[in-house]
Design a protein around this motif. Structure first.
Motif, short mmCIF file in Angstrom:
data_model
loop_
_atom_site.label_atom_id
_atom_site.label_comp_id
_atom_site.label_asym_id
_atom_site.label_seq_id
_atom_site.Cartn_x
_atom_site.Cartn_y
_atom_site.Cartn_z
N GLU A 74 -5.46 35.87 -32.57
CA GLU A 74 -4.58 36.84 -33.20
C GLU A 74 -3.14 36.86 -32.69
OE1 GLU A 74 -6.34 40.70 -33.12
OE2 GLU A 74 -8.19 40.05 -34.13
N ARG A 75 -2.90 36.29 -31.51
CA ARG A 75 -1.56 36.43 -30.93
C ARG A 75 -0.83 35.12 -30.71
NH1 ARG A 75 -1.23 41.41 -26.74
NH2 ARG A 75 -2.61 42.88 -27.80
N ILE A 76 -1.54 34.03 -30.64
CA ILE A 76 -0.91 32.76 -30.30
C ILE A 76 -0.42 32.05 -31.55
CG2 ILE A 76 -1.24 30.48 -29.26
CD1 ILE A 76 -1.20 32.90 -27.30
N THR A 77 0.83 31.63 -31.53
CA THR A 77 1.40 30.85 -32.63
C THR A 77 1.83 29.49 -32.11
OG1 THR A 77 3.58 31.82 -32.24
CG2 THR A 77 2.19 32.90 -33.89
N LEU A 78 1.48 28.45 -32.85
CA LEU A 78 1.88 27.10 -32.47
C LEU A 78 3.34 26.88 -32.82
CD1 LEU A 78 -1.22 25.03 -33.69
CD2 LEU A 78 -0.87 26.20 -31.50
N THR A 79 4.06 26.22 -31.96
CA THR A 79 5.47 25.92 -32.21
C THR A 79 5.59 24.92 -33.36
OG1 THR A 79 6.01 26.32 -29.90
CG2 THR A 79 7.61 25.05 -31.18
N ALA A 80 6.50 25.19 -34.27
CA ALA A 80 6.68 24.32 -35.43
C ALA A 80 6.97 22.89 -35.00
CB ALA A 80 7.84 24.84 -36.29
N GLY A 81 6.28 21.97 -35.65
CA GLY A 81 6.48 20.56 -35.37
C GLY A 81 5.60 20.00 -34.27
N GLY A 82 4.90 20.86 -33.53
CA GLY A 82 4.10 20.38 -32.40
C GLY A 82 2.92 19.52 -32.83
N ARG A 83 2.20 19.98 -33.84
CA ARG A 83 1.07 19.19 -34.33
C ARG A 83 1.54 17.84 -34.86
NH1 ARG A 83 -2.99 23.03 -37.89
NH2 ARG A 83 -4.37 23.67 -36.18
N GLU A 84 2.61 17.86 -35.62
CA GLU A 84 3.14 16.61 -36.18
C GLU A 84 3.55 15.64 -35.07
OE1 GLU A 84 3.79 19.78 -39.32
OE2 GLU A 84 3.86 19.64 -37.14
N LEU A 85 4.18 16.18 -34.04
CA LEU A 85 4.61 15.36 -32.91
C LEU A 85 3.43 14.67 -32.24
CD1 LEU A 85 6.53 14.41 -30.64
CD2 LEU A 85 6.35 16.70 -29.65
N VAL A 86 2.42 15.45 -31.87
CA VAL A 86 1.28 14.91 -31.15
C VAL A 86 0.46 13.97 -32.03
CG1 VAL A 86 -0.93 15.53 -30.07
CG2 VAL A 86 1.16 16.81 -29.51
N ARG A 87 0.21 14.36 -33.26
CA ARG A 87 -0.65 13.55 -34.12
C ARG A 87 0.02 12.26 -34.56
NH1 ARG A 87 -4.09 18.22 -37.43
NH2 ARG A 87 -4.79 19.26 -35.52
N THR A 88 1.33 12.30 -34.73
CA THR A 88 2.04 11.06 -35.08
C THR A 88 2.02 10.09 -33.91
OG1 THR A 88 3.47 12.25 -36.63
CG2 THR A 88 4.22 10.09 -35.87
N MET A 89 2.25 10.58 -32.72
CA MET A 89 2.21 9.69 -31.56
C MET A 89 0.82 9.10 -31.37
SD MET A 89 4.79 11.32 -28.69
CE MET A 89 4.69 9.78 -27.77
N ARG A 90 -0.22 9.92 -31.51
CA ARG A 90 -1.58 9.41 -31.36
C ARG A 90 -1.93 8.41 -32.46
NH1 ARG A 90 -6.23 13.53 -29.98
NH2 ARG A 90 -7.21 11.51 -29.64
N ALA A 91 -1.46 8.67 -33.67
CA ALA A 91 -1.73 7.75 -34.77
C ALA A 91 -1.10 6.38 -34.54
CB ALA A 91 -1.21 8.34 -36.09
N ASN A 92 -0.08 6.34 -33.69
CA ASN A 92 0.58 5.08 -33.35
C ASN A 92 0.10 4.50 -32.03
OD1 ASN A 92 3.06 4.33 -35.29
ND2 ASN A 92 2.73 6.54 -35.31
N GLY A 93 -1.02 5.03 -31.53
CA GLY A 93 -1.66 4.46 -30.35
C GLY A 93 -1.12 4.95 -29.02
N HIS A 94 -0.38 6.06 -29.01
CA HIS A 94 0.22 6.56 -27.79
C HIS A 94 -0.59 7.74 -27.24
CE1 HIS A 94 3.13 3.75 -29.00
NE2 HIS A 94 3.68 4.50 -29.94
N TYR A 95 -0.40 8.03 -25.95
CA TYR A 95 -1.23 9.01 -25.24
C TYR A 95 -0.47 10.32 -25.04
CZ TYR A 95 -5.05 10.50 -22.20
OH TYR A 95 -6.14 11.15 -21.66
N THR A 96 -1.19 11.43 -25.21
CA THR A 96 -0.57 12.75 -25.12
C THR A 96 -1.37 13.67 -24.21
OG1 THR A 96 -1.76 13.61 -27.06
CG2 THR A 96 0.35 12.52 -27.47
N ALA A 97 -0.68 14.43 -23.38
CA ALA A 97 -1.35 15.33 -22.44
C ALA A 97 -0.63 16.67 -22.39
CB ALA A 97 -1.40 14.72 -21.05
#
Length: 296
Positions: free
Chosen positions: A149-172
Motif C-alpha cells: 500500500e505504501r511503496i511506489t517503484l521509481t519510474a523507469g526502474g523496471r525498464e532499466l533492470v529488465r533491459t540490462m538483463r535482456a542483454n545479458g548483463h547482471y543487476t544487484a
C-alpha cells in the motif's frame, strides 16, 4: 579522447528540439555531433575532448537551467555489464524504515535520523541501530501491507533492470535497508539478486535489533568489487546508482557512478547525477535507443 554526453529531458518539460541541440553543439565546440535516442526526450552529443567535467559544465551553462540531465563519459565504455543500485529513495520513492516508524507514531523522529545519515552528518551503522531500536514491538505482519500500500517503484526502474538483463548483463539491489523489503521489491523490479540487512524479530514482533555485521558504505563497495571480480567485468563496465552518503564509495568505484535525486554532498561527489529524468536515463546513457528498451 572521444566523449559522449547523453542529454535526457524530463518528459514534457524541455524537449530536445533542433534549436536546443544546435546550441549544445556550439557549446561543445569543435566538431561535436548529435544523434537522437528517443525523439525529443533523449539524445547523444559526441565530442573529441579530454575533460569530461569541463564538457559537462559547458553544456549545463548552455542549458541555462532547463530540466535536462547531462551524463558525460568515455564513448568506448558506455555499455555496462554490471549494475548495482540502492533501494530506498532510488529504486523506490520511500524510505522503508520511515514507513515502519509510522506504525508506532515515530515517523518524524526516525525520518530526521534517516535524513541526517543520508546527508553524511551521522555515521550510517549507529544511526541504523538507533532507528531500529525505536521499532521494537512493531508486528512483522505490517511489512507486507507497507509494500502493498505504501511503496511506489521509481519510474523507469523496471525498464532499466529488465533491459540490462535482456542483454545479458547482471543487476544487484544493494541496500542499507532490510531483506524483508529488498527480497519482494527486488523481485518486483526484476533484479538478479538483492543484499541488505536482517531485521531481527521474536514471536512475530520486531526485537529492536538488526543482524550484524551491518551492510553499509563499505559493504556496498565490497559487493561491487566482489561481483565485478566474480563475473569478470572490467571496472569501466560497471554502473551504480544511489542517493545517500552510504552510497558514495560504491559510486566512486563504479565505471559510472550516478547520484539520483541525491543529497547535495552526494550529487557533488558523483561522476554523474540525475536531477530531472527518470531511471530510463541510465539506459540512454548506455546508448540504448527507445525501441531497444524492454517496457513494462
Amino acid at each position: 579522447m572521444s566523449l559522449v554526453a547523453t542529454l535526457v529531458s524530463a518528459h514534457g518539460q524541455a524537449p530536445l528540439d533542433d534549436a536546443l541541440l544546435a546550441r549544445l553543439r556550439d557549446a561543445a565546440g569543435g566538431t561535436a555531433t548529435t544523434a537522437r535516442l528517443d525523439g525529443a526526450i533523449a539524445a547523444d552529443l559526441f565530442a573529441d575532448a579530454a575533460d569530461a567535467r569541463k564538457l559537462e559544465a559547458a553544456l549545463r551553462t548552455a542549458l541555462d537551467g532547463l530540466p535536462v540531465d547531462v551524463i558525460v563519459q568515455p564513448a568506448a565504455t558506455r555499455r555496462k555489464r554490471l549494475f548495482l543500485a540502492d533501494m530506498d529513495s532510488t529504486m523506490i520513492g520511500q524510505e522503508c524504515i520511515d514507513e515502519l516508524a509510522d506504525y508506532v507514531g515515530l515517523r518524524e523522529k526516525v525520518s530526521d535520523i534517516t535524513e541526517r545519515a543520508m546527508r553524511g552528518e551521522l555515521a550510517f551503522e549507529p544511526a541504523l541501530r538507533e532507528r531500529v531500536a525505536l521499532l521494537k514491538g512493531v508486528p512483522l505482519s505490517v511489512i507486507e501491507e507497507i509494500i502493498r500500500e505504501r511503496i511506489t517503484l521509481t519510474a523507469g526502474g523496471r525498464e532499466l533492470v529488465r533491459t540490462m538483463r535482456a542483454n545479458g548483463h547482471y543487476t544487484a539491489l544493494v541496500s542499507g535497508g532490510f531483506t524483508v523489503f529488498t527480497g519482494p521489491i527486488g523481485a518486483m523490479i526484476g533484479f538478479d539478486e538483492d543484499r541488505s540487512n536482517l531485521l531481527l524479530g521474536q514471536d512475530g514482533l520486531l526485537s529492536g535489533e538488526v543482524g550484524e555485521p551491518i551492510l553499509g558504505k563499505q559493504a556496498k563497495l565490497d559487493t561491487l568489487v566482489e561481483l565485478r571480480e566474480r563475473l569478470g567485468v572490467a571496472p569501466a563496465l560497471t554502473m551504480a546508482v544511489g542517493d545517500g552518503a552510504n552510497d558514495l564509495a560504491m559510486l566512486g568505484e563504479a565505471g559510472l557512478g550516478v547520484a539520483f535525486r541525491a543529497k547535495p554532498a552526494v550529487a557533488a561527489a558523483a561522476a554523474a547525477r540525475l536531477d530531472h529524468a527518470d531511471l530510463t536515463a541510465l539506459l540512454y546513457a548506455q546508448g540504448y535507443r527507445a525501441d531497444e528498451i524492454v517496457r513494462g
